[in-house]
Design an enzyme around this catalytic site. Structure first.
Site, PDB file in Angstrom:
ATOM      1  N   GLU A   1      -2.965   9.128 -10.855  1.00  0.00           N
ATOM      2  CA  GLU A   1      -2.814   8.035 -11.501  1.00  0.00           C
ATOM      3  C   GLU A   1      -2.523   8.162 -13.108  1.00  0.00           C
ATOM      4  O   GLU A   1      -3.557   8.469 -13.531  1.00  0.00           O
ATOM      5  CB  GLU A   1      -3.546   6.729 -11.040  1.00  0.00           C
TER       6      GLU A   1
ATOM      7  N   HIS B   1      -0.100   3.521 -10.217  1.00  0.00           N
ATOM      8  CA  HIS B   1      -1.346   4.041  -9.335  1.00  0.00           C
ATOM      9  C   HIS B   1      -0.444   4.890  -8.160  1.00  0.00           C
ATOM     10  O   HIS B   1      -0.193   4.326  -6.973  1.00  0.00           O
ATOM     11  CB  HIS B   1      -1.412   2.770  -8.872  1.00  0.00           C
TER      12      HIS B   1
ATOM     13  N   ARG C   1       0.771  -1.194   0.166  1.00  0.00           N
ATOM     14  CA  ARG C   1       0.039  -0.011  -0.154  1.00  0.00           C
ATOM     15  C   ARG C   1       0.918   1.375  -0.181  1.00  0.00           C
ATOM     16  O   ARG C   1       1.279   1.693   1.007  1.00  0.00           O
ATOM     17  CB  ARG C   1      -0.819  -0.157   1.348  1.00  0.00           C
TER      18      ARG C   1
ATOM     19  N   ARG D   1       1.249  -6.457  -9.780  1.00  0.00           N
ATOM     20  CA  ARG D   1       1.588  -6.068  -8.371  1.00  0.00           C
ATOM     21  C   ARG D   1       1.808  -7.120  -7.491  1.00  0.00           C
ATOM     22  O   ARG D   1       2.369  -6.865  -6.263  1.00  0.00           O
ATOM     23  CB  ARG D   1       0.678  -4.677  -7.771  1.00  0.00           C
TER      24      ARG D   1
HETATM   25  O1  TA6 Z   1      -7.455   4.134  -8.057  1.00  0.00           O
HETATM   26  C1  TA6 Z   1      -8.519   4.292  -7.481  1.00  0.00           C
HETATM   27  C2  TA6 Z   1      -8.972   2.946  -6.968  1.00  0.00           C
HETATM   28  O2  TA6 Z   1      -9.351   2.087  -8.161  1.00  0.00           O
HETATM   29  C3  TA6 Z   1     -10.018   3.038  -5.938  1.00  0.00           C
HETATM   30  O3  TA6 Z   1     -11.102   2.542  -6.269  1.00  0.00           O
HETATM   31  C4  TA6 Z   1      -9.597   2.301  -4.779  1.00  0.00           C
HETATM   32  O4  TA6 Z   1      -9.985   0.956  -4.458  1.00  0.00           O
HETATM   33  C5  TA6 Z   1      -7.808   2.162  -5.028  1.00  0.00           C
HETATM   34  O5  TA6 Z   1      -7.772   2.199  -6.278  1.00  0.00           O
HETATM   35  C6  TA6 Z   1      -6.956   1.143  -4.206  1.00  0.00           C
HETATM   36  O6  TA6 Z   1      -7.277  -0.250  -4.488  1.00  0.00           O
HETATM   37  P1  TA6 Z   1      -6.414  -1.410  -3.973  1.00  0.00           P
HETATM   38  O7  TA6 Z   1      -6.891  -2.658  -4.512  1.00  0.00           O
HETATM   39  O8  TA6 Z   1      -5.048  -1.193  -3.805  1.00  0.00           O
HETATM   40  O9  TA6 Z   1      -7.052  -1.369  -2.268  1.00  0.00           O
END
Ligand code: TA6
Length: 310
Positions: free
Chosen positions: A282, A178, A82, A108
């Site tokens: 992103e 991201h 994260r 990932r």
């Molecule tokens: O990019 C935004 C997103 O798609 C959100 O909707 C949120 O879910 C985020 O990514 C994080 O996703 P993750 O799977 O890493 O918790």
């Protein structure tokens, strides 16, 4: 989630150091079970997890980290990290037809293999990581492919995702770099570069809206998917007295995300206050911007991140 993707990589950091460290200012080390490449050159210090091909930090010399990392992040095979810059591929978000497949694809969650390290003429350092199809990826996504993440650490941090179709049939994919940015406080920042852009609001039923405001401010949860957007965004941070500049190539979708207080409570690997010190901007290919590759073709998108003191 299985952690078996791409078991081919040698896990011995000594072998990696003897093969690559003399080629650039790079050193491989371990963090728990993960292998981390640390680049330290005249421009910046940068750490990169081979698991996920994920840049974890980018600190221009003498400056605060540009990237955010959750204090509660897992650093474990099988779980996403994260923070930093997760690579989403071969789909962005949930899988379109099978929600049992991993959110944001398997890139990932894969072990990436170093392909090359080089020192560029200007003193920047480049690390190239790669994966290709194997029995696990073929179960999730039935195509032969090779993907490279090309990370260049210099006055700017450039991360490129290059995908090659090695199959005999065409395929489509979506992707994202991201990026999580480290900010002094969500209430101290604004983002420019989005005025006039059309976006699907991920929070209100995906209806298409146009951003009228010149600056995007943060006072609540945001999950905006700007379509037909390829220009530069700038995050102005009054607290850290700096601008973070987010450029990109070959991406026509930009996603801006901050989960705010309530959604953060549902995210097990974030601290309750974590949303205050991060924002995601992103570079994405998704929605109306899906990539289609015929056999033998390749496609490269990138994000280029830099910092400017105010
Ligand atoms: O990019 C935004 C997103 O798609 C959100 O909707 C949120 O879910 C985020 O990514 C994080 O996703 P993750 O799977 O890493 O918790």
């Amino acid at each position: 989630m299985s952690a078996k993707f791409n078991e081919v990589m040698p896990v011995n950091v000594h072998a990696l150091n003897s093969k690559f460290s003399h080629k650039g200012n790079i050193f491989f080390n371990k963090k728990a079970d993960l292998i981390i490449a640390k680049i330290d050159n005249k421009y910046a210090c940068c750490s990169i997890s081979l698991y996920g091909a994920q840049v974890l930090s980018y600190e221009p010399q003498g400056e605060e980290n540009v990237l955010w990392m959750s204090k509660k992040s897992f650093f474990e095979y099988g779980k996403a990290i994260r923070g930093g810059v997760p690579v989403c591929f071969p789909w962005f978000g949930p899988h379109s037809s099978d929600l049992s497949k991993p959110q944001h694809g398997f890139a990932r969650l894969s072990k990436w293999e170093p392909d090359s390290v080089s020192s560029l003429e200007d003193g920047a350092t480049r690390l190239v990581l790669k994966i290709s199809d194997n029995s696990d990826t073929l179960q999730l996504w039935p195509y032969k492919f090779e993907a490279k993440v090309i990370i260049t650490v210099g006055a700017k941090l450039e991360i490129a995702l290059e995908v090659y179709n090695k199959d005999t049939k065409a395929f489509e994919y979506t992707d994202a770099l991201h990026s999580y940015f480290n900010i002094s406080s969500a209430e101290n920042i604004h983002i420019s570069g989005l005025q006039g852009a059309k976006f699907h609001d991920g929070l209100s039923g995906d209806s298409l809206k146009t951003q009228e405001e010149k600056l995007l401010l943060f006072t609540k949860e945001e999950n905006r998917r700007y379509i037909g957007h390829s220009s530069t965004c700038v995050i102005t941070d009054k607290g850290f007295k700096r601008e973070l500049i987010v450029e990109k190539t070959n991406s026509h979708t930009t996603v801006v995300w901050n989960p705010w207080e309530e959604t953060t409570k549902k995210i097990s690997d974030m601290e309750p206050n974590g949303y205050k010190s991060m924002v995601c901007v992103e570079a994405v290919n998704a929605y109306s911007d899906v990539v289609k590759l015929n056999p033998g073709e390749s496609f490269r998108m990138s994000t280029i991140l830099s910092m400017h003191k105010l």
